[in-house]
Enzyme design. Structure first.
Site, PDB file in Angstrom:
ATOM      1  N   ARG A  51       0.827  -1.230   0.000  1.00  0.00           N
ATOM      2  CA  ARG A  51       0.000   0.000   0.000  1.00  0.00           C
ATOM      3  C   ARG A  51       0.851   1.267   0.000  1.00  0.00           C
ATOM      4  O   ARG A  51       0.401   2.339  -0.423  1.00  0.00           O
ATOM      5  CB  ARG A  51      -0.988   0.016   1.186  1.00  0.00           C
ATOM      6  CG  ARG A  51      -1.820   1.299   1.225  1.00  0.00           C
ATOM      7  CD  ARG A  51      -3.020   1.218   2.140  1.00  0.00           C
ATOM      8  NE  ARG A  51      -2.714   0.748   3.459  1.00  0.00           N
ATOM      9  CZ  ARG A  51      -2.120   1.473   4.408  1.00  0.00           C
ATOM     10  NH1 ARG A  51      -1.753   2.716   4.180  1.00  0.00           N
ATOM     11  NH2 ARG A  51      -1.894   0.960   5.591  1.00  0.00           N
ATOM     12  N   TYR A 105     -12.675  14.991 -18.945  1.00  0.00           N
ATOM     13  CA  TYR A 105     -13.144  13.609 -18.817  1.00  0.00           C
ATOM     14  C   TYR A 105     -14.301  13.589 -17.803  1.00  0.00           C
ATOM     15  O   TYR A 105     -14.233  14.255 -16.760  1.00  0.00           O
ATOM     16  CB  TYR A 105     -11.986  12.711 -18.367  1.00  0.00           C
ATOM     17  CG  TYR A 105     -12.453  11.381 -17.839  1.00  0.00           C
ATOM     18  CD1 TYR A 105     -13.180  10.515 -18.657  1.00  0.00           C
ATOM     19  CD2 TYR A 105     -12.215  11.003 -16.528  1.00  0.00           C
ATOM     20  CE1 TYR A 105     -13.636   9.306 -18.172  1.00  0.00           C
ATOM     21  CE2 TYR A 105     -12.662   9.791 -16.036  1.00  0.00           C
ATOM     22  CZ  TYR A 105     -13.376   8.951 -16.866  1.00  0.00           C
ATOM     23  OH  TYR A 105     -13.840   7.759 -16.381  1.00  0.00           O
ATOM     24  N   ASP A 177      -3.872  16.972 -17.023  1.00  0.00           N
ATOM     25  CA  ASP A 177      -4.085  15.563 -17.329  1.00  0.00           C
ATOM     26  C   ASP A 177      -3.513  15.346 -18.728  1.00  0.00           C
ATOM     27  O   ASP A 177      -4.075  15.810 -19.722  1.00  0.00           O
ATOM     28  CB  ASP A 177      -5.589  15.246 -17.266  1.00  0.00           C
ATOM     29  CG  ASP A 177      -5.874  13.773 -17.534  1.00  0.00           C
ATOM     30  OD1 ASP A 177      -5.088  13.140 -18.268  1.00  0.00           O
ATOM     31  OD2 ASP A 177      -6.895  13.269 -17.041  1.00  0.00           O
ATOM     32  N   LYS A 202      -4.505   3.874 -20.227  1.00  0.00           N
ATOM     33  CA  LYS A 202      -4.644   4.204 -21.648  1.00  0.00           C
ATOM     34  C   LYS A 202      -3.304   3.987 -22.371  1.00  0.00           C
ATOM     35  O   LYS A 202      -2.831   2.870 -22.411  1.00  0.00           O
ATOM     36  CB  LYS A 202      -5.161   5.637 -21.772  1.00  0.00           C
ATOM     37  CG  LYS A 202      -6.364   5.951 -20.855  1.00  0.00           C
ATOM     38  CD  LYS A 202      -7.560   5.118 -21.234  1.00  0.00           C
ATOM     39  CE  LYS A 202      -8.864   5.467 -20.553  1.00  0.00           C
ATOM     40  NZ  LYS A 202      -8.942   5.599 -19.132  1.00  0.00           N
TER      41      LYS A 202
HETATM   42  N1  PLP Z   1      -8.284  11.092 -17.501  1.00  0.00           N
HETATM   43  C1  PLP Z   1      -8.751  10.899 -18.738  1.00  0.00           C
HETATM   44  C2  PLP Z   1      -8.454  11.914 -19.800  1.00  0.00           C
HETATM   45  C3  PLP Z   1      -9.522   9.779 -19.046  1.00  0.00           C
HETATM   46  O1  PLP Z   1     -10.000   9.607 -20.289  1.00  0.00           O
HETATM   47  C4  PLP Z   1      -9.806   8.843 -18.005  1.00  0.00           C
HETATM   48  C5  PLP Z   1     -10.620   7.646 -18.260  1.00  0.00           C
HETATM   49  O2  PLP Z   1     -11.155   7.457 -19.332  1.00  0.00           O
HETATM   50  C6  PLP Z   1      -9.297   9.081 -16.720  1.00  0.00           C
HETATM   51  C7  PLP Z   1      -8.534  10.207 -16.508  1.00  0.00           C
HETATM   52  C8  PLP Z   1      -9.566   8.115 -15.593  1.00  0.00           C
HETATM   53  O3  PLP Z   1      -8.704   7.042 -15.713  1.00  0.00           O
HETATM   54  P1  PLP Z   1      -8.969   5.577 -15.070  1.00  0.00           P
HETATM   55  O4  PLP Z   1     -10.103   4.962 -15.802  1.00  0.00           O
HETATM   56  O5  PLP Z   1      -7.656   4.892 -15.258  1.00  0.00           O
HETATM   57  O6  PLP Z   1      -9.294   5.795 -13.628  1.00  0.00           O
END
Ligand code: PLP
Length: 386
Positions: A51, A105, A177, A202
């Protein structure tokens, strides 16, 4: 002698890997042990325990991820949302205020619009197209500004230099992000962002087989995020660490192939009579094309588009394609197609989606590694029936 590692492709293979190799193994073994023998650490965060995100598998990934964005430090997390949540709870406290891009997102938008306010943290959504309007939203308690390199799902690209300049002038923590660009197309920490986040689910992993997150940035901020993550329990399992490390080794070749295929597909769609609009920063018609040319090394593998026939035509297309799979997520080897209004952005209300510019019929395509000509032919046939 230390390895000569300069280029990003070399870093993907070698950065952070144990030296000397463990028993000569080229792939770092999986340290599937929840706890490790006590070796006299001075505080709780120095104990070795899964953890606390500090098995040898975590250490290797942290060094590799930091090297990719030329950041001082990096951290892996159990998901992209764990990374985003840990960062928000580190940077903001009750009474604090955040400025955030309007189109984000869906999960992030939900966290910012609904969950942070319930913890006493205020969030203002800003028009990233209009830097002059940001000042009016600034308050004495504003702590940070949050954007996406290429927004999900409209592929908008904020004026990133203006975001950094505004943050520095107003002593805000700049957070981005960088999932859609990946470090192959944009190195956000090197560009000057204090914290760069990824859904490593991703592109970084790229094989649609794990969920993971990453944070890169200054040593000071990343170590604060690490302590928060240790307490909220967002560690990545060592087996997922192994898969992420393996996926990362091919990141450059995957992303460059995806950049190329997505550009060809975007051009094909733009010419098609059934398509009314294509959002892809590599197209000259994209409002941020020049900015993207200046800042990115590639335009990415995701695009979105609208059809003449709206939702019904989009549904017919999704039902007709045979190469892409209709599924959420992006950035992996499989081409995925879906409607954000019912998947990634279903958590937003219809009004919120409309305000952010996400139409109900919008289709998002994440281009994988299949033969590009197969994808174009498949889309051509499917569009003739939609
Ligand atoms: N940031 C973006 C741009 C995303 O497209 C996503 C999920 O699709 C996330 C964050 C969240 O990621 P996770 O599904 O790995 O928690």
């Amino acid at each position: 002698m230390a390895r000569l590692i300069k280029g990003i492709e070399s870093k993907l293979i070698h950065a952070g890997e144990p030296e000397p190799l463990i028993a000569g193994a080229l792939s770092t073994p999986i340290f599937q042990s929840s706890t490790f023998e006590y070796s006299g650490g001075a505080n709780y965060h120095q104990l070795r325990y899964i953890r606390l995100n500090n098995t040898p598998n975590h250490d290797a990934l942290h060094a590799k991820l930091a090297a990719l964005e030329n950041a001082e430090a990096a951290l892996v997390c159990s998901s992209g949302m764990a990374a985003i949540t840990a960062v928000m709870l580190t940077v903001l406290a009750p009474g604090g205020h955040l400025l955030a891009q309007e189109c984000l997102y869906g999960g992030t938008h939900h966290l910012l619009a609904r969950d942070l306010p319930s913890l006493g943290i205020e969030v203002d959504f800003i028009n990233v197209e209009d830097p002059d309007s940001w000042r009016a939203r600034l308050r004495g308690n504003t702590r940070a500004i949050y954007v996406e390199t290429l927004s999900n799902p409209l592929l908008q690209m904020p004026d990133l230099a203006a975001v950094i300049d505004f943050s520095r002038r107003n002593r805000l923590i700049s957070i981005i992000d960088n999932t859609f660009a990946s470090p192959i197309n944009f190195r956000a920490a090197e560009f000057g962002f204090d914290l760069s986040l990824h859904s490593a689910t991703k592109y970084l992993n790229g094989h649609d087989d794990i969920v993971a997150g990453a944070v890169a940035g200054t040593e000071e901020l990343v170590s604060k995020v690490r302590r928060k993550l240790n307490l909220i329990g967002g560690a990545l399992d060592p087996h997922a660490c192994f898969l992420l490390d393996r996926g990362l080794k091919t990141l450059a070749v995957r992303v460059r192939h995806q950049n190329e295929s997505a550009s060809k597909i975007a051009r094909f769609l733009e010419q098609h009579r059934a398509v009314t609009r294509v959002n892809y920063p590599g197209l000259e018609s994209h409002p941020h094309h020049l900015r993207a040319c200046e800042l990115l090394d590639g335009f990415g593998g995701v695009l979105s588009f609208e059809l003449e026939g709206g939702v019904e035509a989009a549904e017919r297309l999704l039902a007709s394609v045979t190469v892409p799979t209709c599924a959420p997520s992006l950035g992996g080897v499989h081409t995925l197609i879906m409607r954000p209004a019912v998947t990634s952005h279903a958590g937003m209300s219809r009004e919120e989606r409309a305000r952010a510019g996400i139409s109900e019929g919008l289709v998002r395509l994440s281009v994988g590694l299949e033969t590009c000509e197969d994808l174009i032919e498949d889309l051509k046939i499917a569009l003739s029936s939609s």
